[in-house]
Design a protein around this motif. Structure first.
Motif, mmCIF file in Angstrom:
data_model
loop_
_atom_site.group_PDB
_atom_site.id
_atom_site.type_symbol
_atom_site.label_atom_id
_atom_site.label_comp_id
_atom_site.label_asym_id
_atom_site.label_seq_id
_atom_site.Cartn_x
_atom_site.Cartn_y
_atom_site.Cartn_z
ATOM 1 N N ALA A 38 29.374 25.514 55.490
ATOM 2 C CA ALA A 38 28.083 25.172 56.088
ATOM 3 C C ALA A 38 27.028 25.014 54.998
ATOM 4 O O ALA A 38 26.219 24.074 55.020
ATOM 5 C CB ALA A 38 27.665 26.237 57.097
ATOM 6 N N PHE A 39 27.038 25.924 54.014
ATOM 7 C CA PHE A 39 26.095 25.829 52.899
ATOM 8 C C PHE A 39 26.300 24.521 52.139
ATOM 9 O O PHE A 39 25.335 23.843 51.769
ATOM 10 C CB PHE A 39 26.250 27.024 51.956
ATOM 11 C CG PHE A 39 25.383 26.930 50.737
ATOM 12 C CD1 PHE A 39 24.016 27.152 50.828
ATOM 13 C CD2 PHE A 39 25.927 26.587 49.516
ATOM 14 C CE1 PHE A 39 23.205 27.043 49.710
ATOM 15 C CE2 PHE A 39 25.130 26.478 48.391
ATOM 16 C CZ PHE A 39 23.765 26.709 48.483
ATOM 17 N N GLU A 40 27.559 24.154 51.908
ATOM 18 C CA GLU A 40 27.860 22.911 51.209
ATOM 19 C C GLU A 40 27.339 21.714 51.988
ATOM 20 O O GLU A 40 26.781 20.772 51.415
ATOM 21 C CB GLU A 40 29.382 22.806 50.993
ATOM 22 C CG GLU A 40 29.832 21.601 50.181
ATOM 23 C CD GLU A 40 30.152 20.392 51.031
ATOM 24 O OE1 GLU A 40 30.034 19.266 50.510
ATOM 25 O OE2 GLU A 40 30.495 20.555 52.214
ATOM 26 N N HIS A 41 27.466 21.750 53.310
ATOM 27 C CA HIS A 41 26.970 20.642 54.135
ATOM 28 C C HIS A 41 25.442 20.603 54.142
ATOM 29 O O HIS A 41 24.859 19.513 54.172
ATOM 30 C CB HIS A 41 27.518 20.747 55.562
ATOM 31 C CG HIS A 41 28.963 20.374 55.673
ATOM 32 N ND1 HIS A 41 29.469 19.173 55.243
ATOM 33 C CD2 HIS A 41 30.027 21.047 56.174
ATOM 34 C CE1 HIS A 41 30.764 19.117 55.468
ATOM 35 N NE2 HIS A 41 31.131 20.249 56.024
ATOM 36 N N VAL A 42 24.795 21.748 54.109
ATOM 37 C CA VAL A 42 23.325 21.784 54.002
ATOM 38 C C VAL A 42 22.914 21.209 52.644
ATOM 39 O O VAL A 42 21.975 20.414 52.543
ATOM 40 C CB VAL A 42 22.788 23.229 54.180
ATOM 41 C CG1 VAL A 42 21.324 23.311 53.808
ATOM 42 C CG2 VAL A 42 22.998 23.691 55.616
ATOM 43 N N MET A 87 31.362 16.669 57.536
ATOM 44 C CA MET A 87 30.195 16.602 58.392
ATOM 45 C C MET A 87 30.060 17.872 59.235
ATOM 46 O O MET A 87 29.027 18.498 59.203
ATOM 47 C CB MET A 87 30.274 15.381 59.291
ATOM 48 C CG MET A 87 30.180 14.074 58.576
ATOM 49 S SD MET A 87 30.377 12.722 59.719
ATOM 50 C CE MET A 87 31.232 11.586 58.670
ATOM 51 N N ALA A 88 31.087 18.216 59.958
ATOM 52 C CA ALA A 88 31.030 19.418 60.793
ATOM 53 C C ALA A 88 32.361 20.139 60.812
ATOM 54 O O ALA A 88 32.671 20.857 61.756
ATOM 55 C CB ALA A 88 30.615 19.030 62.208
ATOM 56 N N CYS A 89 33.149 19.959 59.748
ATOM 57 C CA CYS A 89 34.490 20.557 59.709
ATOM 58 C C CYS A 89 34.439 22.080 59.733
ATOM 59 O O CYS A 89 35.378 22.727 60.185
ATOM 60 C CB CYS A 89 35.255 20.070 58.490
ATOM 61 S SG CYS A 89 34.427 20.383 56.927
ATOM 62 N N PHE A 90 33.323 22.664 59.293
ATOM 63 C CA PHE A 90 33.201 24.125 59.281
ATOM 64 C C PHE A 90 33.145 24.719 60.689
ATOM 65 O O PHE A 90 33.346 25.932 60.855
ATOM 66 C CB PHE A 90 31.958 24.544 58.487
ATOM 67 C CG PHE A 90 30.666 24.130 59.141
ATOM 68 C CD1 PHE A 90 29.997 25.002 59.980
ATOM 69 C CD2 PHE A 90 30.131 22.880 58.915
ATOM 70 C CE1 PHE A 90 28.812 24.628 60.591
ATOM 71 C CE2 PHE A 90 28.948 22.497 59.510
ATOM 72 C CZ PHE A 90 28.285 23.370 60.353
ATOM 73 N N LEU A 91 32.892 23.899 61.695
ATOM 74 C CA LEU A 91 32.796 24.413 63.063
ATOM 75 C C LEU A 91 34.150 24.871 63.615
ATOM 76 O O LEU A 91 34.204 25.769 64.459
ATOM 77 C CB LEU A 91 32.179 23.360 63.986
ATOM 78 C CG LEU A 91 30.713 23.028 63.706
ATOM 79 C CD1 LEU A 91 30.238 21.910 64.616
ATOM 80 C CD2 LEU A 91 29.841 24.259 63.854
#
Length: 137
Positions: A66-70, A1-5
């Motif tokens: 982030a791209f994967e989450h988008v 969900m937001a692990c890239f942060l």
């Protein structure tokens, strides 16, 4: 969900640290002393440059995540941007950031430490080869 942060936050910190270090580092060379008393200059890779390697790993990984989450619709172009927050799954999102995000950031940093070890070996080997060439001459 937001692990890239999590890796992105580490990337912000290391980017600032690299810029501060780069401004304070001296333009310098290391001295090599040979057995016959000759001293020569050699350049070593600056730590700010090595920290730049970590920055590139972190920023690249964060951008791909982030791209994967988008791609999967977990990030949307309207506020609050994260579907987990919009759906009231904030606790789950924070748990994922703590587990997956921290694991990714630690793994990327561990890979970078491996890169530092390899570069140190290469630098030492170059110094030894220079000493051998100098001894043969």
């Amino acid at each position: 969900m937001a692990c890239f942060l999590v890796p992105a936050a580490e990337a912000v910190i290391t980017t600032i640290a690299a810029k501060v270090m780069k401004s304070k580092e001296k333009e310098g060379t290391a001295k090599i002393s040979f057995a016959d008393g000759v001293v020569e200059d050699t350049t070593k890779i600056k730590f700010s440059t090595k920290l730049g390697w970590l920055n590139k790993l972190l920023w690249g990984g964060s951008a791909l995540l982030a791209f994967e989450h988008v791609w999967h619709g977990e990030i949307i172009p309207t506020f609050p941007f994260l579907t987990a927050v919009q759906a009231g799954e904030t606790a789950e999102m924070l748990a994922e950031m703590t587990s997956a995000g921290t694991t990714m950031a630690v793994l990327i940093t561990a890979v970078w430490c491996g890169m530092l070890a390899v570069s140190a070996i290469i630098e030492k080997r170059a110094v030894k080869e220079a000493e051998l060439v100098k001894a043969e001459a």
